[in-house]
Design a protein around this motif. Structure first.
Motif, PDB file in Angstrom:
ATOM      1  N   GLN A 157       0.989  -1.053   0.067  1.00 29.43           N
ATOM      2  CA  GLN A 157      -0.017   0.100  -0.004  1.00 29.43           C
ATOM      3  C   GLN A 157       0.884   1.290  -0.243  1.00 29.43           C
ATOM      4  O   GLN A 157       1.598   1.575   0.733  1.00 29.43           O
ATOM      5  N   ASN A 158       0.677   2.135  -1.069  1.00 32.66           N
ATOM      6  CA  ASN A 158       1.539   3.390  -1.193  1.00 32.66           C
ATOM      7  C   ASN A 158       0.983   4.384  -0.501  1.00 32.66           C
ATOM      8  O   ASN A 158      -0.358   4.562  -0.240  1.00 32.66           O
ATOM      9  N   ILE A 159       1.847   5.136   0.481  1.00 31.01           N
ATOM     10  CA  ILE A 159       1.432   6.359   1.260  1.00 31.01           C
ATOM     11  C   ILE A 159       1.337   7.411   0.379  1.00 31.01           C
ATOM     12  O   ILE A 159       2.513   7.781   0.052  1.00 31.01           O
ATOM     13  N   ASP A 160       0.496   8.231   0.079  1.00 34.02           N
ATOM     14  CA  ASP A 160       0.347   9.575  -0.801  1.00 34.02           C
ATOM     15  C   ASP A 160       1.280  10.313  -0.252  1.00 34.02           C
ATOM     16  O   ASP A 160       1.288  10.740   0.957  1.00 34.02           O
ATOM     17  N   ILE A 161       1.973  11.183  -1.191  1.00 37.52           N
ATOM     18  CA  ILE A 161       3.025  12.252  -0.845  1.00 37.52           C
ATOM     19  C   ILE A 161       2.426  13.345  -1.921  1.00 37.52           C
ATOM     20  O   ILE A 161       2.639  13.328  -2.885  1.00 37.52           O
ATOM     21  N   LYS A 162       1.818  14.348  -1.452  1.00 38.50           N
ATOM     22  CA  LYS A 162       1.119  15.382  -2.006  1.00 38.50           C
ATOM     23  C   LYS A 162       2.171  16.211  -2.510  1.00 38.50           C
ATOM     24  O   LYS A 162       1.823  16.593  -3.803  1.00 38.50           O
ATOM     25  N   GLN A 163       3.132  16.427  -1.977  1.00 40.04           N
ATOM     26  CA  GLN A 163       4.321  17.677  -2.400  1.00 40.04           C
ATOM     27  C   GLN A 163       5.640  17.069  -2.035  1.00 40.04           C
ATOM     28  O   GLN A 163       5.864  16.764  -0.830  1.00 40.04           O
ATOM     29  N   LEU A 164       6.664  17.336  -2.914  1.00 41.46           N
ATOM     30  CA  LEU A 164       7.908  17.009  -2.497  1.00 41.46           C
ATOM     31  C   LEU A 164       8.570  18.210  -1.745  1.00 41.46           C
ATOM     32  O   LEU A 164       8.812  19.335  -2.352  1.00 41.46           O
ATOM     33  N   VAL A 165       9.000  18.036  -0.427  1.00 40.76           N
ATOM     34  CA  VAL A 165       9.522  19.042   0.394  1.00 40.76           C
ATOM     35  C   VAL A 165      10.858  18.678   0.573  1.00 40.76           C
ATOM     36  O   VAL A 165      11.008  18.073   1.309  1.00 40.76           O
ATOM     37  N   PRO A 166      11.729  19.839   0.384  1.00 43.80           N
ATOM     38  CA  PRO A 166      13.231  19.555   1.026  1.00 43.80           C
ATOM     39  C   PRO A 166      13.396  19.747   2.257  1.00 43.80           C
ATOM     40  O   PRO A 166      12.805  20.597   2.909  1.00 43.80           O
ATOM     41  N   GLU A 167      14.007  18.796   2.934  1.00 46.12           N
ATOM     42  CA  GLU A 167      14.487  18.947   4.448  1.00 46.12           C
ATOM     43  C   GLU A 167      15.933  18.745   4.583  1.00 46.12           C
ATOM     44  O   GLU A 167      16.676  18.082   3.756  1.00 46.12           O
ATOM     45  N   GLU A 168      16.432  19.199   5.950  1.00 45.99           N
ATOM     46  CA  GLU A 168      17.660  19.041   6.371  1.00 45.99           C
ATOM     47  C   GLU A 168      17.948  17.430   7.070  1.00 45.99           C
ATOM     48  O   GLU A 168      17.092  17.281   7.859  1.00 45.99           O
ATOM     49  N   GLY A 169      19.020  17.181   6.675  1.00 44.49           N
ATOM     50  CA  GLY A 169      19.199  15.769   7.509  1.00 44.49           C
ATOM     51  C   GLY A 169      20.636  15.357   7.605  1.00 44.49           C
ATOM     52  O   GLY A 169      21.522  15.907   6.650  1.00 44.49           O
ATOM     53  N   MET A 170      20.919  14.291   8.357  1.00 49.11           N
ATOM     54  CA  MET A 170      22.407  13.717   8.322  1.00 49.11           C
ATOM     55  C   MET A 170      22.489  12.660   7.404  1.00 49.11           C
ATOM     56  O   MET A 170      21.454  11.585   7.511  1.00 49.11           O
ATOM     57  N   PHE A 171      23.425  12.513   6.794  1.00 47.45           N
ATOM     58  CA  PHE A 171      23.679  11.203   5.926  1.00 47.45           C
ATOM     59  C   PHE A 171      25.384  10.968   5.558  1.00 47.45           C
ATOM     60  O   PHE A 171      26.062  12.189   5.444  1.00 47.45           O
ATOM     61  N   LYS A 172      25.914   9.823   6.133  1.00 49.90           N
ATOM     62  CA  LYS A 172      27.156   9.681   6.203  1.00 49.90           C
ATOM     63  C   LYS A 172      27.877  10.500   7.088  1.00 49.90           C
ATOM     64  O   LYS A 172      29.039  10.830   6.610  1.00 49.90           O
ATOM     65  N   GLY A 173      27.329  10.968   8.209  1.00 49.02           N
ATOM     66  CA  GLY A 173      27.971  11.919   9.069  1.00 49.02           C
ATOM     67  C   GLY A 173      27.831  13.242   8.650  1.00 49.02           C
ATOM     68  O   GLY A 173      28.855  14.007   9.152  1.00 49.02           O
ATOM     69  N   GLU A 174      27.358  13.674   7.664  1.00 49.43           N
ATOM     70  CA  GLU A 174      27.463  14.959   6.877  1.00 49.43           C
ATOM     71  C   GLU A 174      26.149  15.591   6.804  1.00 49.43           C
ATOM     72  O   GLU A 174      25.132  14.644   6.553  1.00 49.43           O
ATOM     73  N   LYS A 175      25.893  17.017   6.468  1.00 48.16           N
ATOM     74  CA  LYS A 175      24.511  17.702   6.521  1.00 48.16           C
ATOM     75  C   LYS A 175      24.232  17.389   4.875  1.00 48.16           C
ATOM     76  O   LYS A 175      25.241  17.796   4.214  1.00 48.16           O
ATOM     77  N   TYR A 176      23.115  17.040   4.693  1.00 49.37           N
ATOM     78  CA  TYR A 176      22.518  16.782   3.422  1.00 49.37           C
ATOM     79  C   TYR A 176      21.365  17.483   3.441  1.00 49.37           C
ATOM     80  O   TYR A 176      20.417  17.581   4.522  1.00 49.37           O
ATOM     81  N   ARG A 177      20.655  17.812   2.190  1.00 48.75           N
ATOM     82  CA  ARG A 177      19.217  18.122   1.981  1.00 48.75           C
ATOM     83  C   ARG A 177      18.493  16.762   1.302  1.00 48.75           C
ATOM     84  O   ARG A 177      19.402  15.991   0.688  1.00 48.75           O
ATOM     85  N   TYR A 178      17.318  16.631   1.596  1.00 49.87           N
ATOM     86  CA  TYR A 178      16.604  15.252   1.227  1.00 49.87           C
ATOM     87  C   TYR A 178      15.309  15.511   1.186  1.00 49.87           C
ATOM     88  O   TYR A 178      14.679  16.549   1.556  1.00 49.87           O
ATOM     89  N   VAL A 179      14.747  14.620   0.069  1.00 50.35           N
ATOM     90  CA  VAL A 179      13.311  14.778  -0.127  1.00 50.35           C
ATOM     91  C   VAL A 179      12.886  13.275   0.005  1.00 50.35           C
ATOM     92  O   VAL A 179      13.691  12.169  -0.633  1.00 50.35           O
ATOM     93  N   VAL A 180      11.513  13.160   0.492  1.00 47.77           N
ATOM     94  CA  VAL A 180      11.041  11.619   0.632  1.00 47.77           C
ATOM     95  C   VAL A 180      10.271  11.583  -0.912  1.00 47.77           C
ATOM     96  O   VAL A 180       9.233  12.371  -0.904  1.00 47.77           O
ATOM     97  N   LEU A 181      10.369  10.545  -1.693  1.00 47.05           N
ATOM     98  CA  LEU A 181       9.801  10.335  -2.927  1.00 47.05           C
ATOM     99  C   LEU A 181       8.642   9.400  -2.771  1.00 47.05           C
ATOM    100  O   LEU A 181       7.883   9.380  -3.286  1.00 47.05           O
ATOM    101  N   ARG A 182       8.929   8.373  -1.974  1.00 44.91           N
ATOM    102  CA  ARG A 182       7.881   7.501  -1.956  1.00 44.91           C
ATOM    103  C   ARG A 182       7.848   6.645  -0.508  1.00 44.91           C
ATOM    104  O   ARG A 182       8.930   6.399   0.008  1.00 44.91           O
ATOM    105  N   LYS A 183       6.527   6.410  -0.211  1.00 44.36           N
ATOM    106  CA  LYS A 183       6.501   5.667   1.139  1.00 44.36           C
ATOM    107  C   LYS A 183       5.619   4.331   0.970  1.00 44.36           C
ATOM    108  O   LYS A 183       4.424   4.737   0.336  1.00 44.36           O
ATOM    109  N   THR A 184       5.924   3.151   1.211  1.00 47.87           N
ATOM    110  CA  THR A 184       5.098   2.275   1.006  1.00 47.87           C
ATOM    111  C   THR A 184       5.133   1.397   2.201  1.00 47.87           C
ATOM    112  O   THR A 184       6.065   0.939   2.990  1.00 47.87           O
ATOM    113  N   VAL A 185       3.803   0.792   2.571  1.00 56.24           N
ATOM    114  CA  VAL A 185       3.849  -0.344   3.687  1.00 56.24           C
ATOM    115  C   VAL A 185       3.541  -1.783   2.987  1.00 56.24           C
ATOM    116  O   VAL A 185       2.764  -2.014   2.111  1.00 56.24           O
TER     117      VAL A 185
END
Length: 581
Positions: free
Chosen positions: A186-214
């Motif tokens: 079951q896909n969870i609807d994402i109405k709009q791609l919103v850039p967020e701040e987060g950590m990846f590999k110990g560094e600061k990155y921007r990211y967007v959540v493209l798809r959510k599935t259960v």
């Protein structure tokens, strides 16, 4: 003798100088995110080189041409190469068709080459590759909540695109969607791609959540989730600056993949599994509720069997009640009130049975059991409902019993519903009316004459409609406007087809409303006609500006959000003009 030897050597040299034209590829099996090099090599200077269509591939570089010629021991050799770099756009077995050249009036062709394209693979880092800087700053990641769940235990897959702060994302295109074989998804609807701040590999990155599935795994063992692959248009910084001191950006496209994932699914334990277990996994509450327990003859009641809680609500069956023969039970009406979030399914499901009593008396409905596997404790649990007693206040008394052992076999058990079987009949012939002369006969006889005026009226009406050329043209343009507006909505993720369809929709709207042809569609003429029909100047200016923007926007960089705004603006402007003119 020497003369013959010279002729033999010349003929042998002619055989060696035969025309060779062939295609060579860097590999015949590659991943969806790998590049393929293909060289078309000839040993003569051929004319009119025609490349194949490269179906299933995208040309990312080429053609580049190389020519080499050498003399060794008085013998010349010549080689000419056309090179291309290709990127596959789909999985499967793809065929690179024949290329052709002309030489001395003859046509020469290469042999077709079959290429096997697999799922995206992890690429080694090449320090000499100019795309390394971008690849080190863009990552597509599939976050999986649990990799060793039980059967029917919910897990979530969240696809995130991480990118550095100095990189711009201008467009995203899906190459291949993940497949969830042996999972309920079951896909969870994402109405709009919103850039967020987060950590990846110990560094600061921007990211967007493209798809959510259960996901709910449906069998045990190692189950594979095929990867999500994307084509991304990016803007990369360079070492150059413009006259204002601003950094110059260059456009590029990158292909990224989340990689295949393997989920090790555990089977539910056999120890302690109830005999009536139907596959429910989670945490539930079970109820059996009658709408009423006392009723009169001819009345009915609803018996609702329901399960509420959190778990695989849509993936198991509810138990069915067993009622006495004196109660007539109809098929259940199933109802679901289930929400699906990243935590899984939750809510309530129920089966409602309509029950009608046949006789007066008290009738018990036996207790029912519902079993499920509790993920919290890792054990099976069983909930037993209470006995339901149905009290029928009046009506016939149930005196049914086993048939009497009397020798009179012509009798059955006497009750208020059954009588003795009659051994003799008294048949009376039924009077039959003749068809001829009946009302039905007369009606069918005169019906064709009554229908003739209606047929003539319908024919005249149709001829009038067909003769109305202007009216038909207006209707056709109206239909085309709606068709192309619908097509634009479908192509909202494809820039060029979207703006082509949107422009056609607006042009056909004008044709329908202003009764003009394409040749009359000048800016001044459209403006004058709309204002003469009492259209507001603001709406007219917005319509003309959006029409002109459609042509420019096909080739200018634009995001999905901009395309959506243009579509919404077109719908609003057309609606306003529809009311005004």
């Amino acid at each position: 003798m020497k003369k013959h030897l010279i002729l033999l050597l010349l003929s042998f040299q002619g055989l060696l100088a035969q025309v060779q034209f062939e295609a060579k590829v860097s590999k015949t099996t590659l991943g969806l995110n790998e590049r393929l090099r293909i060289d078309f090599v000839m040993n003569i200077d051929g004319d009119n080189f025609n490349e194949p269509s490269f179906d299933g591939f995208r040309v990312i570089a080429g053609p580049s041409q190389q020519v080499s010629q050498s003399w060794v021991n008085g013998r010349s050799s010549f080689e000419k190469i056309y090179s291309y770099y290709l990127l596959p756009s789909q999985k499967g077995t793809l065929t690179i068709r024949q290329a052709t050249i002309e030489y001395n009036g003859q046509l020469y062709k290469t042999s077709p080459i079959k290429i096997n394209v697999t799922a995206a693979v992890e690429l080694p880092k090449d320090p000499n590759d100019t795309s390394v800087s971008a690849d080190n700053n863009i990552y597509l990641v599939a976050d999986i909540s649990k990799t060793n769940p039980y059967i029917n235990e919910p897990i979530t897959v969240v696809y995130k695109l991480y990118f550095s702060h100095n990189i711009g994302i201008t467009n995203l295109g899906e190459l291949s969607r993940p497949k969830y074989n042996d999972f309920w998804s079951q896909n969870i609807d994402i109405k709009q791609l919103v850039p967020e701040e987060g950590m990846f590999k110990g560094e600061k990155y921007r990211y967007v959540v493209l798809r959510k599935t259960v996901l709910y795994p449906q069998k045990s063992g190692k189950l594979k989730i095929e990867p999500l692959s994307l084509d991304i248009d990016v803007q990369l910084p360079t070492n150059r600056r413009n006259m204002f001191g601003q950094m110059v950006l260059k456009d590029d496209s990158k292909r990224v993949s989340a990689g295949a994932k393997t989920i090790a699914v555990r089977a539910l334990p056999e120890a302690g599994k109830p005999a009536d277990f139907s596959g429910a996994v989670g945490n539930f509450d079970f109820k059996v509720t009658p709408s009423k327990t006392s009723l009169k003859n001819g009345e009915s009641l609803d018996l609702v069997v329901s399960v509420s809680g959190k778990g695989n609500m849509k993936l198991f069956n509810l138990p069915k009640p067993v009622v006495p023969n004196a109660l007539e039970m109809y098929d259940a009406v199933h109802n679901e009130q289930v929400n699906t979030s990243l935590a899984g399914m939750s809510g309530k499901i129920s089966d409602s049975y309509t029950i009608i009593p046949q006789y007066k008396g008290n009738y018990p409905i036996k207790p029912m059991q519902f079993s499920y596997f509790d993920l919290g404790s890792g054990t099976y649990k069983t909930i037993t409902s209470s006995e339901v007693m149905i009290n029928v206040l009046d009506g016939p008394t149930d005196t049914r019993a086993v048939a009497s052992s009397s020798s009179d076999k012509n009798k059955i058990t006497s009750s208020e519903q059954f009588k003795f079987i009659k051994l003799k009949t008294n048949l009376v012939p039924v009077a039959e009316n003749d068809f001829f002369g009946s009302n039905l006969y007369l009606g069918l006889l005169f019906a064709p004459f009554l229908l003739l005026p209606l047929i003539v009226l319908f024919k005249n009406k149709k001829e009038a409609i067909d003769g109305d050329i202007v009216g038909n043209r207006i209707k056709m343009n109206n239909r085309l406007a709606k068709k192309y507006l619908s097509e634009a909505k479908k192509q909202i993720n494809n820039k060029e087809p979207f703006y082509v369809a949107l422009e056609k929709a607006m042009h056909n709207f004008l044709k329908a409303k202003l009764h003009i042809e394409t040749s009359e569609m000048s800016k001044d003429n459209i403006k004058e006609l709309l204002l003469n029909r009492n259209a507001k100047p603001e709406a007219v200016n917005d319509f003309i500006a959006l029409t002109e923007n459609c042509e420019v926007a096909r080739y200018a960089p634009s995001s999905t959000a901009t395309i959506q705004q243009d579509f919404d603006k077109a719908v609003l402007i057309i609606s306003e003009l529809e009311k005004q003119i």
